[in-house]
Design an enzyme around this catalytic site. Structure first.
Site, short mmCIF file in Angstrom:
data_model
loop_
_atom_site.label_atom_id
_atom_site.label_comp_id
_atom_site.label_asym_id
_atom_site.label_seq_id
_atom_site.Cartn_x
_atom_site.Cartn_y
_atom_site.Cartn_z
N GLU A 228 9.14 46.13 46.97
CA GLU A 228 9.86 45.02 47.71
C GLU A 228 11.29 45.23 47.33
O GLU A 228 11.97 45.43 46.31
CB GLU A 228 9.54 43.49 46.87
CG GLU A 228 10.28 42.52 47.28
CD GLU A 228 9.96 41.23 46.54
OE1 GLU A 228 9.26 41.20 45.53
OE2 GLU A 228 10.65 40.31 47.00
N LYS A 230 15.57 44.43 48.70
CA LYS A 230 16.31 43.23 48.86
C LYS A 230 17.83 43.50 49.11
O LYS A 230 18.36 44.97 48.99
CB LYS A 230 16.49 42.60 47.27
CG LYS A 230 16.95 41.10 47.12
CD LYS A 230 16.82 40.64 45.77
CE LYS A 230 17.36 39.11 45.82
NZ LYS A 230 17.06 38.56 44.32
N ASP A 261 10.14 40.37 51.94
CA ASP A 261 10.58 38.95 51.46
C ASP A 261 11.40 38.56 52.56
O ASP A 261 12.53 38.94 52.47
CB ASP A 261 11.15 39.08 49.81
CG ASP A 261 11.43 37.57 49.44
OD1 ASP A 261 11.98 36.91 50.17
OD2 ASP A 261 10.99 37.20 48.06
N HIS A 264 15.12 37.88 51.84
CA HIS A 264 16.01 39.07 51.38
C HIS A 264 16.86 39.89 52.23
O HIS A 264 17.26 40.99 52.19
CB HIS A 264 15.12 40.07 50.58
CG HIS A 264 14.77 39.62 49.38
ND1 HIS A 264 14.01 40.43 48.18
CD2 HIS A 264 14.65 38.46 48.71
CE1 HIS A 264 13.60 39.69 47.29
NE2 HIS A 264 14.03 38.62 47.60
N HIS A 288 6.44 38.20 51.13
CA HIS A 288 6.90 37.37 50.23
C HIS A 288 7.35 36.15 51.24
O HIS A 288 8.38 36.20 51.61
CB HIS A 288 7.84 37.60 49.28
CG HIS A 288 7.24 38.18 48.04
ND1 HIS A 288 7.73 38.41 46.94
CD2 HIS A 288 6.08 38.34 47.62
CE1 HIS A 288 7.10 38.92 45.97
NE2 HIS A 288 5.91 38.68 46.47
N ASP A 296 20.91 31.24 48.65
CA ASP A 296 19.68 31.20 47.92
C ASP A 296 18.48 32.05 48.91
O ASP A 296 18.30 31.36 50.04
CB ASP A 296 19.25 29.93 47.28
CG ASP A 296 17.94 29.90 46.70
OD1 ASP A 296 17.86 30.40 45.54
OD2 ASP A 296 16.97 29.17 47.40
N ASP A 298 15.04 31.29 48.25
CA ASP A 298 13.98 30.97 47.56
C ASP A 298 13.58 29.35 47.73
O ASP A 298 13.24 29.03 46.84
CB ASP A 298 13.58 31.35 46.16
CG ASP A 298 13.83 32.62 45.96
OD1 ASP A 298 12.80 33.57 46.31
OD2 ASP A 298 14.53 33.43 45.33
C1 RNT Z 1 13.18 38.42 43.58
C2 RNT Z 1 12.12 38.65 44.52
C3 RNT Z 1 10.87 38.56 43.67
C4 RNT Z 1 10.72 37.50 42.64
C5 RNT Z 1 9.69 37.05 41.79
C6 RNT Z 1 9.48 36.24 40.74
O1 RNT Z 1 14.31 38.42 44.45
O2 RNT Z 1 11.77 38.02 45.55
O3 RNT Z 1 9.71 38.59 44.18
O4 RNT Z 1 11.11 36.27 43.31
O5 RNT Z 1 9.12 38.34 41.41
ZN ZN Z 2 9.93 37.99 46.32
#
Ligand code: RNT
Ligand code: ZN
Length: 420
Positions: A228, A230, A261, A264, A288, A296, A298
């Site tokens: 993953e 970012k 994700d 990201h 994700h 943010d 999330d």
């Molecule tokens: C962090 C990533 C990662 C976390 C988790 C808790 O930016 O998204 O996946 O959110 O592992």
């Molecule tokens: Zn993530």
């Protein structure tokens, strides 16, 4: 008419409307039941885990809010997860992090063994869910100067390499015990707050560390790794070692999964456009599913345009079978169980809505250059009664219809969470 009769009748009417367009709602209900989401355990306890519950969160991730009822023990968290799963239609998976190990004596991340996760395997068997894994490369003193696997310090790298290797054995154990592949997701926060001089050496070190971690072959029936990237994290604004291009190429060349994700990327970047481009070459994807809001990444997933586009791409391009749909968000300003329910149900609704479309017919129109039809039909589809089909899905899967699930949450809060 009571609610049950209403849902039944509405569904019959919706079924006819869709059938007139050549869409089989029964087939969509069957197909949706086969789609597993991977629900992230960490929404349940603000990413504290059980190994080092008092350790502050580092690595650029943060949770805000202090809604009462926080789970602080394995039994509390598994009970909350069971409650959440009972309100989400279908059978799913749960993603754990290494810090959720349940050990009889204190253990560090480079000491974990599969049996430290027996608690979760037993619970998963009872619940009928699969388990996915995440090594925990943050919120730990060995995250030195913002670096783990890409650290210039060999001791630091070695610690995290050992952790990564152990995370694979744990994921393998999940796969064997539960009879379904466990995706082992790797995300590391490594990066710089300010402009680096050397951008290639940290990436070279990250590549070498990861290669060392995945060296031992493992049967993909049990586990496969996902990576993953970012764009940036808080405190790591100028340079992230594990960028998207880094991991896309890494996953591609090592025949592993690439994790996307949704939080990201640049705010206007459409992640749904990446799936087909990658999957023509790559092994598979992990998602994700998340919701970025300003800086943010999330927020709780809701039924918004970004989510709709993600699920549409997977359905229209027939990529569901090669994509693991994980959730990743954390909000402690609302009931934490409700956050899972909202995010998971929104994701399933978006998949269902995407399925309720005359996809082959629209593809044909597109091929023939009939963009007028493409635009007109997709616009009209937006006001088709897909909610009636969703309600029927909930009834068939024995979960509450509409907002009724909120009553379950209120009862659970009063009887369980608020008593902690
Ligand atoms: C962090 C990533 C990662 C976390 C988790 C808790 O930016 O998204 O996946 O959110 O592992
Ligand atoms: Zn993530």
């Amino acid at each position: 008419m009571n609610k049950e009769e209403n849902v039944k009748k509405s569904y019959e009417l919706a079924k006819e409307r869709y059938a007139a367009l050549g869409v089989d709602t029964e087939k969509a209900l069957e197909d949706l039941a086969k789609v597993k989401l991977s629900i992230h355990c960490w929404q349940g306890d603000d990413i504290h885990g059980f190994l080092f519950p008092n350790q502050e969160l580092t690595g650029g991730i943060g949770v805000s809010g202090n809604y009462p009822g926080l789970a602080t023990t394995p039994d509390q968290l598994s009970s909350d997860l069971s409650e959440g799963l009972s309100l989400i239609p279908g059978k799913h998976k749960v993603q754990l992090h290494a810090t959720y190990a349940v050990t009889d004596k204190p253990k560090d991340l480079d000491e974990l063994e599969p049996e430290d996760f027996k608690y979760w395997v037993d619970w998963a068997k009872k619940e009928g869910v699969g388990l996915d894994m995440n090594g925990t490369f943050f919120s730990h003193p060995m995250l030195k100067d913002g670096f783990t696997l890409a650290s210039p310090d060999k001791n630091v790298r070695d610690f995290w390499i050992e952790h990564g290797k152990r995370s694979r054995r744990i994921a393998e154990y999940f796969g064997k015990e539960l009879g379904q592949q466990s995706v082992n997701n790797f995300w590391v926060p490594d990066g710089y707050k300010d402009n680096p001089i050397d951008k290639i050496s940290p990436r070279r070190r990250l590549m070498a560390s990861l290669d060392e971690i995945i060296k031992e072959p493992m049967d993909e029936k049990n586990t496969i790794e996902a990576f993953e990237g970012k764009l940036f994290g808080t405190g790591v604004e100028s340079y992230t070692v594990g960028s998207h291009e880094f991991y896309e190429n890494y996953a591609l060349t090592r025949q592993k999964l690439w994790t996307i994700d949704a939080g990201h990327f640049h705010p206007t970047e459409d992640v749904s456009d990446k799936f087909s481009a990658f999957l023509l070459f790559g092994k598979g994807l992990m998602l994700h599913v998340s919701r970025p809001v300003r800086w943010d990444s999330d927020h709780v997933v809701i039924f918004d345009d970004a989510l709709i586009r993600i699920m549409r791409s997977l359905v229209r391009d027939d990529l569901l079978g090669r994509t693991n749909i994980g959730l990743d968000f954390f909000d402690a300003t609302i009931n934490r169980v409700s956050a899972w329910v909202v995010g998971a149900r929104a994701s399933q609704k978006a998949i269902l809505q995407a399925m309720l479309a005359p996809i082959d017919d629209l593809k044909k129109a597109e091929e023939q250059g009939d963009y007028t039809k493409r635009l007109a039909v997709t616009e009209e589809l937006k006001s088709y009664p897909f909610g009636a089909v969703w309600d029927e899905f909930c009834v068939r899967n024995n979960v509450p219809v509409g907002e009724d699930w909120l009553d379950n949450i209120k009862d659970y809060e009063n009887n369980v969470q608020f008593k902690r």
